[in-house]
Design an enzyme around this catalytic site. Structure first.
Site, short mmCIF file in Angstrom:
data_model
loop_
_atom_site.label_atom_id
_atom_site.label_comp_id
_atom_site.label_asym_id
_atom_site.label_seq_id
_atom_site.Cartn_x
_atom_site.Cartn_y
_atom_site.Cartn_z
CB SER A 253 -0.87 -0.06 1.25
OG SER A 253 -1.41 1.18 1.52
CE LYS A 254 2.09 4.76 -5.13
NZ LYS A 254 3.17 3.78 -5.20
NE ARG A 255 -3.50 7.42 0.63
CZ ARG A 255 -2.86 8.32 -0.11
NH1 ARG A 255 -2.03 9.10 0.43
NH2 ARG A 255 -3.07 8.43 -1.39
CB VAL A 268 3.71 2.45 3.58
CG1 VAL A 268 2.81 1.24 3.65
CG2 VAL A 268 2.90 3.72 3.63
#
Ligand code: GLU
Length: 497
Positions: A253-255, A268
């Site tokens: 995930s980016k977040r 992350v």
């Protein structure tokens, strides 16, 4: 040949752990071969630029001790290392491509591009530029210029054949040229696109190996076309596999997310790991082995050992899932290996952030050195420390009768606390061994299991049901504070007369 590699982040947000892993691979590769590790900032996309992202990248690098040989703050002979400061270079090379017939001005307006896109969607065609301006007549060009349209510059991509490149990890990658459109090289704002600036800089900075995430594979054929158009030699490409989410299903995930079953936070960004109390050496160890292997068995390796053995052969071609559990385990190992003074130095900012200050009464930081052997085994991250040790430094709230009692009755609890208080008050020496011996004797006399007796004492002096080892804690707290806390707990059981 001197190995020269680069990490080339776009400052569009805070550094992601996936980016950090690419940076580590480049760093280790450079160090292994005695080469240079370059940090280049690809900040030509002004729309996505985030102001404090560069500072975040630099401080993350400093924290991880990824010392870069050339780049922002350190300079170097191939600078500037911020692409936004290299615009004349890109303009010069764009002109060369126009002059040699490899690129052309495109005057299509955003409105025309939008109409084209709509039309392609309606006809269910692949989206892409229709090469309208590739063969403009001189008159058509004059008309566009007269209308004041500021052109972009596009690559004249071959219409047939294939573009081939060799990836050091994946072998030959072949792309049909008809799938590549005439990509924009120079935008109308005078800034180059990623592709153009990246290729020019890799060439001018004499980059020998490009180790980057595999999401860039679709861009590489375009880069190859650019190398060919310029007549330049290509670096070696090695595209690194993705890092997957812990469940191994999708891209990481980016977040930050929170795991529904364990409640564990899944960080992350590098800064999140740092704030949560992971040690840089543990991060380096974990991230390197997430995608590179020494012998498929060794799990704990130092920076020096990685440098001695890191090469392209060990890079795994298949993606690996990020395991927070494994990272926690590894971080715990690194925490336990730190000398006490060093661990104390790491812990102090976390304690201060939690509001625990050396002036907070009672004790000062030297106490921390005595506490460390008691808590070291329990820490997986540095951020867990304040909740474990706060009672040494701060007054505790009034412990509630239920936790004091555990499995005992109020009368038993009161008796145990009172007896403990009087026994401890008269012990000749207030050491961990002496208090333990005294309380075990007392348990025997009361015909109770020692563990049952220890619960009210533990809660009375630490305020917690789960705390560092009791007798070591008593010794550090000292006789007087233990006595005061026992007295306060006893008061919880005063019977109304
Ligand atoms: N600026 C690109 C990025 O943000 C660099 C990709 C590459 O290494 O070529 O990842």
């Amino acid at each position: 040949m001197t190995v020269r590699v680069r990490f080339a982040p776009s400052p569009t947000g805070y550094l992601h752990v996936g980016g950090l892993r690419s940076a580590i691979f480049n760093y280790l590769f450079a160090r292994h071969y005695g080469g240079k590790f370059i940090l280049r900032i690809e900040d030509t996309d002004r729309k996505r630029f985030v102001a404090d992202s560069l500072a975040d990248i630099l401080s993350s690098f400093r924290w991880m001790a990824l010392d870069w040989d050339e780049g922002p703050e350190v300079g170097g002979s191939y600078g500037p290392y911020l692409q936004s400061q290299r615009l004349p270079i890109y303009q010069e090379y764009t002109q060369k491509l126009i002059d040699s017939g490899h690129a052309y001005h495109c005057y299509c307006t955003p409105e025309r591009m939008e109409t084209l896109r709509q039309e392609q969607m309606r006809l269910k065609q692949n989206p892409g530029y229709d090469r309208h301006c590739r063969n403009l007549s001189a008159a058509e060009r004059q008309t566009a210029i007269a209308q004041g349209v500021i052109p972009v510059v596009r690559l004249k991509a071959p219409l047939e054949g294939v573009t081939v490149f060799h990836d050091a990890l994946r072998g030959e990658i072949i792309t049909e040229n008809q799938t590549l459109d005439d990509l924009v090289l120079m935008k109308s704002d005078g800034y180059p696109t990623y592709h153009l600036a990246n290729v020019i800089d890799d060439h001018l900075m004499q980059i020998t190996h490009v180790l980057r995430a595999d999401e860039w594979i679709p861009s590489t054929p375009r880069h190859v076309l650019l190398y060919q158009a310029f007549g330049w030699e290509m670096p070696v490409f090695a595209h690194l596999s993705l890092i997957l989410d812990p469940n191994g299903k999708g891209k990481m995930s980016k977040r930050k997310t929170v795991d529904a079953s364990s409640g564990q936070e899944h960080f992350v960004q590098v800064r999140e790991f740092r704030q949560a109390g992971y040690l840089p050496e543990a991060m380096l160890n974990y991230l390197t082995l997430l995608g590179w292997s020494y012998n498929d068995k060794t799990e704990i390796m130092s920076r020096e050992e990685f440098i001695a053995s890191f090469d392209l052969k060990g890079i795994k071609a298949s993606p690996a899932a990020f395991s927070y559990d494994k990272l926690n385990w590894m971080n715990g190992i690194y925490i336990r290996e730190l000398p006490a003074a060093e661990l104390a130095r790491h812990l102090i900012p976390f304690l201060e952030q939690a509001g625990i200050k050396p002036t907070d009464d009672i004790t000062t930081w030297p106490t921390l050195l005595a506490i460390i052997p008691l808590v070291r085994e329990r820490l997986k991250t540095l951020a867990e420390a304040p909740a474990l040790v706060d009672f040494f430094f701060q007054e505790i709230g009034l412990p509630d009768p239920e936790s004091l009692q555990g499995k005992l009755t109020p009368a038993e609890t009161r008796l145990i606390l009172e007896q403990t208080r009087s026994i401890l008050a008269t012990l000749p020496e207030f050491t961990a061994t002496a208090t333990e011996e005294a309380l075990r004797d007392m348990a025997g006399q009361l015909g109770k299991k020692p563990g049952v007796i220890f619960t009210p004492v533990r809660v009375a002096v630490t305020g917690k049901t789960v705390a560092p080892p009791l007798f070591g804690s008593l010794e550090i707290l000292g006789r007087q504070r233990v006595d005061e806390r026992l007295a306060r707990a006893i008061a919880q059981f005063e019977m109304p007369c």
